[in-house]
Enzyme design. Structure first.
Site, PDB file in Angstrom:
ATOM      1  N   ASP A 287      75.729  34.097  67.440  1.00  0.00           N
ATOM      2  CA  ASP A 287      76.462  33.526  68.552  1.00  0.00           C
ATOM      3  C   ASP A 287      76.672  34.867  69.726  1.00  0.00           C
ATOM      4  O   ASP A 287      76.814  36.463  69.014  1.00  0.00           O
ATOM      5  CB  ASP A 287      77.885  33.268  68.003  1.00  0.00           C
ATOM      6  CG  ASP A 287      78.978  32.828  69.577  1.00  0.00           C
ATOM      7  OD1 ASP A 287      78.414  31.633  69.965  1.00  0.00           O
ATOM      8  OD2 ASP A 287      80.096  32.434  68.615  1.00  0.00           O
TER       9      ASP A 287
ATOM     10  N   ASP B 220      82.069  33.531  65.117  1.00  0.00           N
ATOM     11  CA  ASP B 220      83.335  32.825  64.868  1.00  0.00           C
ATOM     12  C   ASP B 220      83.888  32.338  65.440  1.00  0.00           C
ATOM     13  O   ASP B 220      85.431  31.649  64.834  1.00  0.00           O
ATOM     14  CB  ASP B 220      84.261  35.088  65.848  1.00  0.00           C
ATOM     15  CG  ASP B 220      83.623  34.403  66.986  1.00  0.00           C
ATOM     16  OD1 ASP B 220      83.226  33.680  67.607  1.00  0.00           O
ATOM     17  OD2 ASP B 220      84.523  34.548  68.323  1.00  0.00           O
TER      18      ASP B 220
ATOM     19  N   ASP C 194      80.750  27.367  65.668  1.00  0.00           N
ATOM     20  CA  ASP C 194      80.064  27.741  64.647  1.00  0.00           C
ATOM     21  C   ASP C 194      79.656  27.605  63.231  1.00  0.00           C
ATOM     22  O   ASP C 194      78.421  27.655  62.730  1.00  0.00           O
ATOM     23  CB  ASP C 194      80.096  29.099  64.864  1.00  0.00           C
ATOM     24  CG  ASP C 194      80.026  29.841  66.086  1.00  0.00           C
ATOM     25  OD1 ASP C 194      78.986  29.961  66.548  1.00  0.00           O
ATOM     26  OD2 ASP C 194      81.415  30.333  66.210  1.00  0.00           O
TER      27      ASP C 194
END
Length: 1118
Positions: A415, A755, A759
């Site tokens: 990410d 985080d 995700d």
């Protein structure tokens, strides 16, 4: 040039198309005439407004699995309803004009609904009972073999107690070892789970709600649908809310959507997508500015975060590479041991003439000799030590197998916001007085130095625009103590970045708001897209200054003059052209862009004590002076650039998967070594040709918009993953999950870092999910297998190196451990084939595996790498190549036709039920006797597995045979040296037993000494077993010393030696034979290594062209 439409913070405004919103400046989904041509987002022309096309999915589109279809939409429609419809649906009355006076639900009604709807909390993930977990470990194939052998020993003891007395110890030790192995594995797993629990904090404890017409604190867990909730800046949203009143209300949705920029929330909405709706706020997100009132429309598992958590729960993580390889090895050993034991049981009865009981005892001994009893404990302890070393680097490993998995990954999908970047907006460029400045430190050779000057606060316009940024702001430091960079700030991310920069540049900043008192403030709103303040600040014409900031094109329209050369001059077309050029440059880098203007209010019209009012408006809003532009970016974290560079040097493909804008994603990617090459659009532009004329073979970098993912055919996916540099932007949780599955379908061992809640499904499905602790959501931590405690992405590189090192050390340990198998097995075979007393009994076999072998094998846990950079220059041990992809597809098709159902995207199979597990074990053992099993195992590939041909050849054919010959020689010489009359005709039965025990002692001692040499030989994986590196691990000598003491006690200390059928009469001079044999083995290994390296040298990765292996400008400031 057409201007990109930006919001107040400089982010592209969304354009509503059908059921989705696509930010202006991004590429929509398009249909491909040629399925081999992969779609991309043009990152080279960021200021262009792209046309939106309505497209249908191509015929080649793959049907989504049921879970993916379910995840395709979020179950929430209230954002499409009016406030009256919401009141009717949830039977609640509100007052949008005076929200604090809303009646809300009655306490009695709220309690009734709570009983009907349940608590507002996420259902905790299903956990297996600790006892069942322990049984799972105990019934693993390896421990199951020991249990069966131990129980069989006790059955024989019950049949013939006197004849099978040694079985009292043998059976007990075998059963004890199986329980000990299971206990070690169980305890380590429970420790990791306990640490994780300390990090989880699912929902806020209290919130403000309105019941019975009164605002009061309520336990968030007791909220029900229809409740009215008040949320202010700094609060965590306790449920999904429909906003009916708001005052400068902004929320941080980064954990859900990946958007780094705070999102404004108002009582109206024009979007059909609930995640983009401006009248909804979601459970778990954070209010960062203003306040608002909302009606609870979803609670608990029905919230958006709950639905994503449910999606996560539906995903399962496949076996780690290490687990699969160990399972395969154990099945091979178990099958081989069982076959040999059965064969020699029959031979013992037919050829040796033994009765069933002693023949069965002999078969058990043969079976035990094949099984390295200490292997499970060795593997677990080595992984535990590696996990502890990683913990010292702030990496928490929830699953011990994850330590090695991190070293085996071939693709790392990460990410952006909060993982690669700081999630902290920072001032980057300032355009003032017609000059472009760079606001941070830079080197003369940097790209920024070619575009801009270093910021000079004395330059015309620079000091003024920084003051405007500081004064025209609602952000404030909570405290004036401590360094500016570390002070907490009340305000959204963009204003926080402006405030920190101004505070660092303006002398005596802490008193600025007292020196220049604010007399009027017009907050930003979505209609004007600008904010205004008026301050008491003297100038040549009066005492008041008006400051304004906002969306660049909106601010420019309000200005008639341009600040240049220290004074306002009339705005010209040249000024506007320079504005467009600078604005485009900043936007092309994915920055947030704001414009700043001011107006010196004349004292005769606006004296110092003038009272301004908003309604009616008595302040000017046109005729301003344009001062310039400021761009901000979310900068990379410390060490990220070097970390990604090291990953690429290690042959690992690093891929960004983010919910943020494609331009922002690519801009960050090019700063951190993630994207170095040109995309197809950039190549076409450089060559001045149409994009269709660029061959796919020339393209190695690609940016994919999330809307395109649902329309990709199989050929498109193959083309995308063939690229070296990949960025997926504007992705949803479903997209991220689909990307992981597609990568796994090609044989990638996928690591995912993230985080946010968005995700978590991908974290759960990945071979190794890596979550952030500080910025990470609770759902993501629960889904991941590893947590970066300090959120430092650079720790991932340390983990990869540690994972590769532990794999090498495990391989060394296993090669060392199984080498003693052949001396033990051949001892039993010779007992059957020739009239020779058993050179090594079952008890000695056990104390070999669980005695001196164990501390020596465990010492490999501390082995350093053979070279400082060698491990990170090797390719992943299971690289993905065209040949490996074809081989995987063939195996998957065979598994579908002949084996258990296989998920073609992830390659996982099997059932978690007890029946399914047993059935899987049976199929696994049976598969060893199939041609397909041996074809796959003997097929030459580029993969490196834990137990490969070289390991088996060394352990079973080369070192195993040489060691056996040395042991046999020591066995005979020990007996001969003890008593030259050692023949059955000339000595008594007692003397004959002593003579045999002396021989067994010699065999046992010889095995120990030769294994000491073998221990150092097995250390060399990449080079020769010589040099200081072989002796760098001091624990090796500690393990050998412990092993030597154990051997001496077992052989020379009565009455212990009696229990193991050894004898202290063995002369130490006999030790010279195995020592000489060990020297011969060492010399042989050096010649062998030379021969193998000549035929097949170690292949290191080629250097990646263009890597910037030095800190970013942000890294130097931490």
């Amino acid at each position: 040039m057409t201007e990109p439409r930006l919001d107040a913070d400089g982010a592209p405004e969304p354009v509503v198309v059908g059921a989705s919103a696509v930010p202006a400046g991004s590429q929509p989904a398009v249909a491909f005439a040629d399925p081999k041509v992969a779609p991309t987002v043009a990152a080279s022309e960021p200021a262009k407004s792209y046309a939106i096309e309505d497209t249908a999915a191509p015929k080649a589109k793959k049907e989504l699995p049921a879970d993916d279809k379910k995840a395709d939409t979020v179950d929430i429609i209230e954002h499409l309803l009016s406030i009256d419809e919401i009141q009717k649906k949830y039977s609640v009355l509100v007052n949008p004009e005076k929200p604090a006076s809303s009646p809300g639900l009655s306490t009695a009604e709220a309690q009734k609904r709570l009983a009907e709807q349940g608590l507002n909390q996420l259902s905790p993930p299903k956990k297996r009972h600790p006892i069942l977990k322990f049984i799972d470990h105990l019934l693993g194939l390896f421990n199951l073999m020991l249990l069966v052998a131990g129980i069989a020993s006790y059955i024989l003891l019950a049949i013939d107690f006197e004849g099978n007395k040694p079985n009292l110890w043998l059976g007990g030790i075998l059963i004890l070892v199986s329980f000990l192995n299971a206990t070690i594995e169980f305890v380590q797993g429970q420790k990791s789970a306990a640490i994780l629990e300390s990090f989880l904090n699912l929902i806020p404890a209290k919130c403000y709600s309105i019941r019975d017409g009164k605002v009061s604190q309520t336990a968030a867990i007791e909220l029900v649908k229809g409740d009215i909730v008040y949320v202010r800046s700094g609060d965590k949203v306790p449920a999904d809310l429909y906003v009916f009143a708001a005052n400068e209300f902004k929320v941080d949705n980064s954990s859900l959507t990946g958007e780094a920029d705070p999102q404004e929330r108002v009582p109206r909405n024009t979007y059909k997508s609930p995640l983009e709706a401006t009248n909804l706020v979601f459970n778990g997100t954070l209010a960062v500015n203003g306040d608002g009132y909302g009606i609870v429309v979803r609670t608990g598992d029905n919230t958006v975060i709950g639905q994503i958590a449910s999606l996560t729960a539906n995903e399962t993580r496949g076996k780690s590479p290490l687990t699969s390889e160990i399972d395969t090895f154990v099945m091979l050993i178990a099958s081989l041991a069982a076959v040999v034991a059965i064969v020699f049981f029959i031979l013992a009865i037919t050829a040796k003439g033994l009765a069933i009981s002693p023949a069965l005892n002999f078969a058990i001994g043969t079976f035990v000799s094949f099984v390295p009893e200490g292997l499970p404990a060795t593997v677990t302890v080595l992984l535990t030590f590696a996990a502890k070393r990683m913990a010292l680097r702030n990496v928490l490993v929830k699953d011990l197998q994850g330590v090695e998995t991190l070293g085996a990954i071939t693709l790392l999908a990460t990410d952006k916001t909060g993982t690669l970047t700081r999630n902290q907006m920072t001032v980057t460029y300032i355009w003032a007085g017609g000059e472009l400045y760079f606001a941070q430190s830079m080197s003369e050779s940097s790209v920024e130095a070619q575009e801009a000057k270093t910021l000079d606060m004395d330059a015309p316009g620079a000091n003024e625009i920084v003051h405007i940024a500081a004064l025209c702001s609602r952000a404030r430091f909570e405290s004036t103590e401590g360094p500016i960079a570390e002070r907490p700030v009340l305000g959204d991310a963009t204003e926080t970045g402006l405030l920190r920069h101004a505070a660092a540049k303006i002398p005596e900043f802490d008193g600025i708001y007292d020196r220049y008192t604010k007399v009027l403030e017009i907050p930003f709103n979505s209609d004007n897209k600008w904010a205004m303040t008026i301050h008491k600040k003297k100038h040549s014409k009066g005492d008041l200054m008006l400051y304004l900031k906002g969306a660049p094109e909106r601010v420019l329209r309000l200005c008639t003059t341009f600040f240049e050369n220290g004074e306002p001059v009339p705005m010209t077309d040249d000024h506007k052209a320079r504005f467009e050029k600078t604005y485009t440059l900043m936007a092309s880098k994915g920055h947030r862009v704001l414009a700043f203007a001011a107006l010196a209010l004349p004292g005769d019209t606006y004296p110092e004590n003038f009272v301004f009012t908003k309604d009616p408006q008595n302040y000017p809003s046109t005729g301003l002076t344009f001062y310039g532009l400021i761009s901000l970016e979310d900068p990379p974290k410390h060490g990220v650039r070097e970390a990604i560079g090291h990953c690429r040097e290690a042959g690992i493909k690093v891929m960004m998967v983010t919910g943020d804008h494609p331009l922002t994603a690519e801009a960050i990617g090019r700063k951190i070594n993630l994207m170095l090459q040109d995309t197809k659009e950039m190549i076409a532009k450089k060559r001045e040709v149409d994009i269709e004329q660029v061959p796919e073979s020339d393209v190695n970098a690609i940016v994919i918009h999330g809307e395109q993912i649902d329309h990709l055919a199989e050929a498109d996916w193959d083309n995308i993953f063939d690229k070296e540099e990949i960025i997926f932007a504007r992705t949803s949780p479903k997209h991220k999950l689909q990307i992981v599955k597609r990568a796994q379908a090609r044989g990638h061992i996928v690591g995912v870092t993230g985080d946010g809640v968005n995700d978590s499904p991908a974290l759960k499905k990945a071979d190794l999910g890596i979550a952030m602790n500080v910025s990470g959501s609770d759902v993501s931590k629960e889904a991941a297998a590893m947590i970066l405690i300090d959120d430092n992405f650079a720790s991932t590189v340390s983990g990869i190196e540690e994972g590769r090192l532990i794999f090498q050390n495990l391989k060394k340990s296993i090669q060392y451990t199984i080498t003693h198998t052949i001396p033990q097995v051949l001892a039993n075979i010779l007992y059957i084939i020739v009239p020779l007393p058993l050179p090594m009994g079952s008890m000695l076999i056990l104390v070999t595996d669980l005695g001196f072998e164990l501390p020596i094998a465990l010492s490999y846990a501390w082995d350093p790498p053979e070279s400082k950079t060698g491990l990170m220059k090797l390719s992943p041990r299971k690289p993905v190549t065209p040949a490996s992809v074809e081989r995987l597809k063939r195996k998957q098709l065979e598994a579908e036709a002949n084996g258990p159902p296989v998920d073609i995207e992830s390659g996982t199979a099997g059932s978690k039920t007890i029946g399914g597990r047993i059935s899987g074990l049976v199929r696994g053992v049976a598969s060893v006797f199939t041609a397909r099993f041996w074809r796959d195992k003997l097929e030459r590939t580029e993969e490196e597995v834990l137990v490969d041909r070289q390991v088996l050849s060394w352990a079973y054919l080369e070192a195993g045979v040489i060691t056996t010959l040395g042991c046999l020689l020591t066995y005979f010489v020990g007996q001969y040296y003890h008593d030259k009359r050692c023949t059955p005709r000339s000595i008594s039965p007692d003397d004959q037993e002593i003579c045999h025990n002396v021989g067994q002692s010699g065999y046992y001692m010889a095995l120990f000494f030769t294994q000491c040499f073998n221990h150092f030989i097995c250390k060399a994986r990449l080079g020769y077993p010589i040099g200081r590196g072989m002796f760098a691990n001091k624990h090796s000598f500690g393990g050998i010393l412990i092993g030597f003491v154990l051997v001496i006690i077992i052989v020379y200390v009565p009455p212990i030696n009696i229990a193991f059928s050894t004898d202290y009469h063995l002369s130490p001079l006999v030790w010279l034979i195995p020592i000489a044999n060990g020297c011969f083995l060492y010399a042989y290994s050096i010649l062998r290594t030379w021969y193998l390296r000549t035929r097949k040298p170690v292949n290191y990765n080629r250097d990646v062209v263009g890597l910037q292996m030095y800190p970013t400008r942000w890294s130097t400031r931490g």
